[in-house]
Every structure is written in C-alpha cells, then in structure tokens.
Design an enzyme around this catalytic site. Sequence first.
Site, mmCIF file in Angstrom:
data_model
loop_
_atom_site.group_PDB
_atom_site.id
_atom_site.type_symbol
_atom_site.label_atom_id
_atom_site.label_comp_id
_atom_site.label_asym_id
_atom_site.label_seq_id
_atom_site.Cartn_x
_atom_site.Cartn_y
_atom_site.Cartn_z
ATOM 1 N NE ARG A 81 -62.957 -39.790 -9.210
ATOM 2 C CZ ARG A 81 -63.188 -38.598 -8.440
ATOM 3 N NH1 ARG A 81 -64.287 -38.752 -7.873
ATOM 4 N NH2 ARG A 81 -62.254 -37.868 -8.335
ATOM 5 C CG HIS A 125 -60.405 -36.658 -3.311
ATOM 6 N ND1 HIS A 125 -61.293 -37.261 -4.200
ATOM 7 C CD2 HIS A 125 -61.226 -35.942 -2.522
ATOM 8 C CE1 HIS A 125 -62.637 -36.870 -4.062
ATOM 9 N NE2 HIS A 125 -62.461 -35.874 -2.955
ATOM 10 C CD GLU A 170 -64.630 -31.444 -6.511
ATOM 11 O OE1 GLU A 170 -64.284 -30.968 -5.336
ATOM 12 O OE2 GLU A 170 -65.484 -31.816 -6.812
ATOM 13 C CG ASN A 296 -66.097 -34.456 -9.540
ATOM 14 O OD1 ASN A 296 -66.153 -35.336 -10.001
ATOM 15 N ND2 ASN A 296 -65.394 -34.234 -8.478
HETATM 16 C C1 FCB Z 1 -66.687 -32.915 -3.872
HETATM 17 C C2 FCB Z 1 -65.686 -33.568 -3.341
HETATM 18 C C3 FCB Z 1 -65.941 -34.820 -2.743
HETATM 19 C C4 FCB Z 1 -67.286 -34.739 -1.999
HETATM 20 C C5 FCB Z 1 -68.194 -34.081 -2.798
HETATM 21 C C6 FCB Z 1 -69.712 -33.681 -1.944
HETATM 22 O O1 FCB Z 1 -66.512 -31.380 -3.959
HETATM 23 O O2 FCB Z 1 -64.782 -34.093 -4.422
HETATM 24 O O3 FCB Z 1 -64.920 -35.363 -2.023
HETATM 25 O O4 FCB Z 1 -66.997 -34.005 -0.768
HETATM 26 O O5 FCB Z 1 -68.060 -32.729 -3.124
#
Ligand code: FCB
Length: 445
Positions: A81, A125, A170, A296
Amino acid sequence: MSSHLLHRQFPPSFVWGVATSSFQIEGAPHADGKGESIWDRFCRQPGAIADASNGDIACDHFHRLDSDLDLIASLGVNCYRFSIAWPRVQALGHGDFNPKGLNFYERLVDGLLRRGIQAFATLNHWDLPQGLQDRGGWNDRDTVHRFVDYARHVQARLGDRLDGLTTHNEPWVVAVLGHEQGSFAPGIKSRRTAMQVCHHLLLSHGLAMQALRADGATAELGIVLNLTSSVPATAMPADIAAAQRADARSRRWYADPLFKGCYPEEVLAELGADAPVVQPGDMGSIAQPMDYLGVNYYTRTVISAGGEAWDAKGRGLPVSDMDWEIYPQGLADLLVLLHRDYPGLPPVYVTENGGAFKDQAVVNGRVQDDDRIDYLRGHIAAVASAMQQGVPMAGYMVWSLMDNFEWASGYLKRFGIVHVDYDTQVRTPKASADWYRDFLKDWRG
Ligand code: FCB
C-alpha cells in the site's frame, strides 16, 4: 495464541501487506517538475515539526525504487500500500497534468506486478498541492472537482494494473489535526473550517467513486478511515454517555455518511453553527457502495465525562513510543462494532497497524525490536478474533515498511519493520521484519 497456530486462522485469499505514504518516504520534492505540497510548506513553519526537519530527502525512496521493491518482495508480502503525490501528477492541483510524475508510479506498479505483489494505491495521503491551498484548499468546494479530475487521470494511466484504489487516507486527520487543531498541514485552527473540509473530503470521495466506476474501474475502490474504540473510563452513566458522544464524533461522523447517507444528528446538534454546509444531493453522492473499507487502528480511546486525559503510561499500562496505549482487543472490538452498526459492510482491510518504539541501534546488522513483534502478533490475533465473530476481513497491512518522516514528529518516531539510517540511507530489516516474513511463510504453508 502462539504465532505457530495464528497463521492457520487466515484463508489462502488473505491479503498481507506493508504500507507507506508518498510524503513520508519519497523525497525528491522538485524532481521532474513536481509542485509544492502543503506539507512542504508546513515543514518550513518554525516550530511545526518536532525536530525542525522536512520531507526533502526522507527515505530517498524516489531514487531507490528498485531496491526498495526488492526489499518489499523479500518480506514475502502479497500486497503493498503506497500513496501517489498529487503535486507530482499535477503540480498545482489544477491546470496541466505532468506525465513525468506518473512515470514514477508506473514504474512502481509495474515493478510490484513483476514481483507478484498487489498494488494498493491511495490518491490522497495528505500532500495536497499548495496551488490548491492557495485557492482555499479542502475548504473550497471547487477542490472536490479538482480531486475527481485527478482521480480519473490516475486511473486512466494506471487503473488496469491496480488491485486497490483508495480515495482518501484518514479524513479525520486532515480535518481535525489540519484545520481545527492546526498541528498538521495546512495548520489552520477553526472548527467551522474543519467541518466543511471534512464534508468536502467525503463528497469528493463519493463523486470520485462514481466517476471512476463510470470510466470502467477494475481495481477495488474504497476509503481508509482512522478509527478507534471509544471506551468509558468507568461504568458511571456520565462516562458512558461521554464515550458515546466521542464515538459519534470520531467514528460515526465518517462511517454514517458513507454507509447510511447521513451525519449523526447528535453531532450536528453539538456543532451548531459550525456544522458544514451540505448542498442538496451531497449525502446521496457520499454514500456510494464501496468494494472495501480500510481501517487504520493504533490504539483505543478512554473517555471520561470530565474530559481528563487517560494517562495509560501513568497507570502502568503498555504504551508505544507515541505514548499510545497498546490495546489489541480494541481492534477486535472496533471491527465487531462496525459489522454490527453497518449491515452489508464490505470486506475490511486493516490498512495500517503498527507501533513506534525506541529501537536499539543496529548491532551486528540486527535491531531486536521484540516490543514491535508483540504488537504485531497481538493485533493480528485480534483480526483473527474479529473474523471468527463474522467480520468480513480481507487483509492486514503493517505500518510501516520502513522508518520514515512521521509528520509533526519528524524523524524522531520510528514505525518501520525495516530500520533506516538517515545518514547513509542503509535499510536494515528489524527482527519484526524477520518475524513477519516467517509468519507469512507458515501461512503460505
Ligand atoms: C496514520 C497515518 C500514517 C502514519 C501513522 C503512524 O495516522 O496515516 O501516515 O503517520 O498514522
């Protein structure tokens, strides 16, 4: 459960990966006409990044693509990914696309396929082109349409070789950390703006899903949410009610529109004048059927009515180097909750899970990160448990392939299963990488 038995819980079709994102590893901020991103700009703001660093070099992945692909393949994963830096593909986020920018991702995707590894790309991202921020960024409704154009452009070039295509990573982080707390790019502090940004992210997700499908998408399409289980600190009714409110704000605010086509009423009421402007038809556009949901998960959130922070460390509970409580059961609880709340939930991938730890230095070519092995084993067992409880789990991806630029924490926090020496760019697989490789070997049988 020992690792020895754990692998048997997963079917042969299960997807196992490692994850990264463009800004955190690529470097090469000006290569081939790449435009500035809001993270390039944010890093220049005094005090924004804990070690005053930036992403100019990061892991220099842009220049080390082939050896990094070999590294990924050496782990035995069947999926990678990664994310695409929008300003590489379109310097300003509007106007001309830059074909050279997509050459890099084409090499990446072809390199994965040659090695028998599925390609899971994320379109956003967080590294929005600064050229769009200058026009209002995600707060401006026009950015929604710019995102749809960008998504279509990427699919036209790479879509036939992608296994998964994620719109956003996110949205909570972009909205709340980026626009309400201001601790992440673009560093704005306004709840009103944050909520509008959030609505535009979700809307752009839905409209992109529609456009990609209309264009003949063959990859699985979905979104990635950062979710937590919100747990009351005590059994007192006030704490239980506070945990429910927190759950509505952090989980249902994102998942309800996607799966039910509405925002939670109680959160709208709480927001009052800060609630987003929603135009007729928006909610229907957001609630597109998805091929998968990406989750996540790093930690749980313990809530008390008085608002006191939960000091897991002070209580002697296990924490990572981020001071996030290590609580694998929370992942199983969260997945089961999603399955209960959203009938017809599509297949779920854990798209990020892992821990930052104060790794010991490389000694004789080894980093013995036993705490990370425990973390991964515990959370993979939680995925197995959720699966046994009926949750349609499809895959699990470790955050992260290698140590990298951890946003506002700079290079101070290491999440990789591969150690990176930032002076030499030497990559050294940690004991956790060996553990993952062995686990996957057992699973393949
Ligand atoms: C998430 C992010 C990723 C990384 C992790 C620890 O929130 O998506 O990029 O920073 O945390």
